[in-house]
Design a protein around this motif. Structure first.
Motif, short mmCIF file in Angstrom:
data_model
loop_
_atom_site.label_atom_id
_atom_site.label_comp_id
_atom_site.label_asym_id
_atom_site.label_seq_id
_atom_site.Cartn_x
_atom_site.Cartn_y
_atom_site.Cartn_z
N CYS A 27 0.91 -1.18 -0.02
CA CYS A 27 -0.05 -0.03 -0.07
C CYS A 27 0.84 1.15 -0.02
CB CYS A 27 -1.06 -0.14 1.34
SG CYS A 27 -2.21 1.36 1.07
N GLY A 28 0.99 1.83 1.25
CA GLY A 28 2.11 2.87 1.09
C GLY A 28 3.45 2.68 1.04
N GLY A 29 3.94 1.33 1.65
CA GLY A 29 5.31 0.87 1.25
C GLY A 29 6.21 1.44 2.30
N THR A 30 5.72 2.18 3.47
CA THR A 30 6.68 3.01 4.38
C THR A 30 7.48 1.79 5.25
OG1 THR A 30 4.90 2.95 6.09
CG2 THR A 30 5.15 4.82 4.37
N ASP A 31 6.93 0.71 5.35
CA ASP A 31 7.88 -0.22 6.11
C ASP A 31 8.44 -1.11 5.16
OD1 ASP A 31 7.26 0.04 8.97
OD2 ASP A 31 5.29 -0.47 8.55
N LEU A 32 7.81 -1.61 4.11
CA LEU A 32 8.46 -2.61 3.24
C LEU A 32 9.57 -1.91 2.47
CD1 LEU A 32 8.14 -5.27 1.52
CD2 LEU A 32 6.58 -4.21 -0.05
N MET A 33 9.65 -0.81 1.96
CA MET A 33 10.62 -0.32 1.22
C MET A 33 11.97 -0.04 1.84
SD MET A 33 9.63 -0.17 -1.87
CE MET A 33 10.89 0.80 -2.67
N VAL A 34 11.82 0.18 3.32
CA VAL A 34 13.00 0.22 4.22
C VAL A 34 13.36 -1.08 4.40
CG1 VAL A 34 13.57 0.89 6.43
CG2 VAL A 34 12.06 2.32 5.46
N GLN A 35 12.64 -1.96 4.65
CA GLN A 35 12.98 -3.53 4.72
C GLN A 35 13.59 -3.97 3.54
OE1 GLN A 35 9.36 -5.39 6.01
NE2 GLN A 35 9.27 -4.26 7.70
#
Length: 279
Positions: free
Chosen positions: A26-34
């Motif tokens: 969705c927003g990717g605010t966790d996924l993109m960091v990981q």
């Protein structure tokens, strides 16, 4: 480079999830960091992506006599501007990251990411919130405290998606969120706490606590909370150390780059005392 899909409807999304192992974003605010890689290189994403932020069926806030229901892709910023959202959840959201993140981050992502330090999850568990989970052929609900089973682990199946979050539509006399981080804003919690309490004629009728960043998942225990019910405020205050220590065994933090386990344990108990002193 991984492939990606941008479905236009929830039905299309669920059908896609039946055909392959996808990473929902969705927003990717966790996924993109990981998934970050070296500078100027593409993220290390293994699974093909399905983007869902554009799905209008998952972007809503509705009220019923029993629940406040929030669609899983509704942004934090939208929640902050809604009169339907409980104040304690707004108080929590304003402590999350920075405005840019809050414009794309969501409760659905915060829950699915299953971080022990997730601020919104801490408050949602104290509120006894549940998630509604969908696949192409089923709908089920589960309490968030049961849905999250460990660090970055949930009961979500590969063909399922979080449709909404349902918060019981009840009032609280006291509803406080506390957070300690490395700085006053845009910080991951070292320790967090959400406390809800109802009082009638100086007697506690409801007491609910959830701790963040003190174990492998947000920590709560209804049996311990119920030890406060039926007690007078004066009795709790006069025995504040004894009642605070009832949560000591629930707090099992670790040492990491943000803090030490000793600090987290002490601060978590001090947070309870700080709340009791406000009664």
């Amino acid at each position: 480079m991984v492939t990606h899909h941008i479905p236009s409807t929830l039905e299309e999304t669920l059908k896609l999830l039946e055909t392959n192992l996808y990473q929902v974003m969705c927003g990717g605010t966790d996924l993109m960091v990981q998934s970050r890689s070296w500078a100027n290189t593409v993220p290390k994403l293994v699974k093909p992506l399905v983007f869902i932020s554009q799905l209008s069926e998952l972007n809503f806030i509705e009220e019923t006599p029993d629940y406040i229901e929030i669609g899983s892709v509704t942004s934090y910023e939208t929640l902050l501007n809604s009169s339907l959202v409980p104040k304690v959840l707004k108080d929590t959201i304003i402590e999350i990251a920075a405005p840019g993140i809050r414009h794309v981050g969501t409760l659905g992502g915060n829950i699915a990411n299953a971080s022990p330090a997730a601020d919104a999850v801490c408050t949602l568990i104290a509120l006894d919130a549940i998630v509604e989970i969908m696949s192409s052929n089923s709908i089920r609900t589960e309490k968030i405290c049961d849905f999250i089973i460990g660090v970055k682990k949930t009961t979500l199946k590969p063909n399922e998606i979080i449709r909404s979050i349902k918060i019981p539509n009840v009032e609280h006399d006291y509803a406080n969120f506390y957070k300690v981080g490395g700085r006053k804003a845009d910080a991951i919690s070292k320790v967090s706490l959400c406390v809800l309490c109802n009082v009638k004629d100086n007697i506690i009728t409801k007491f609910r606590i959830a701790f963040g960043a003190v174990g492998p998942k947000v920590a709560s225990n209804i049996k311990t909370d119920e030890l406060f019910v039926g007690k007078t405020i004066d009795e709790i205050k006069n025995n504040i150390d004894d009642y605070t220590k009832k949560y000591a065994s629930l707090i099992t933090p670790i040492d990491d780059q943000r803090s030490t386990k000793e600090y987290r344990h002490k601060v978590a108990l001090n947070m309870i005392k700080a709340f009791i002193e406000t009664l």
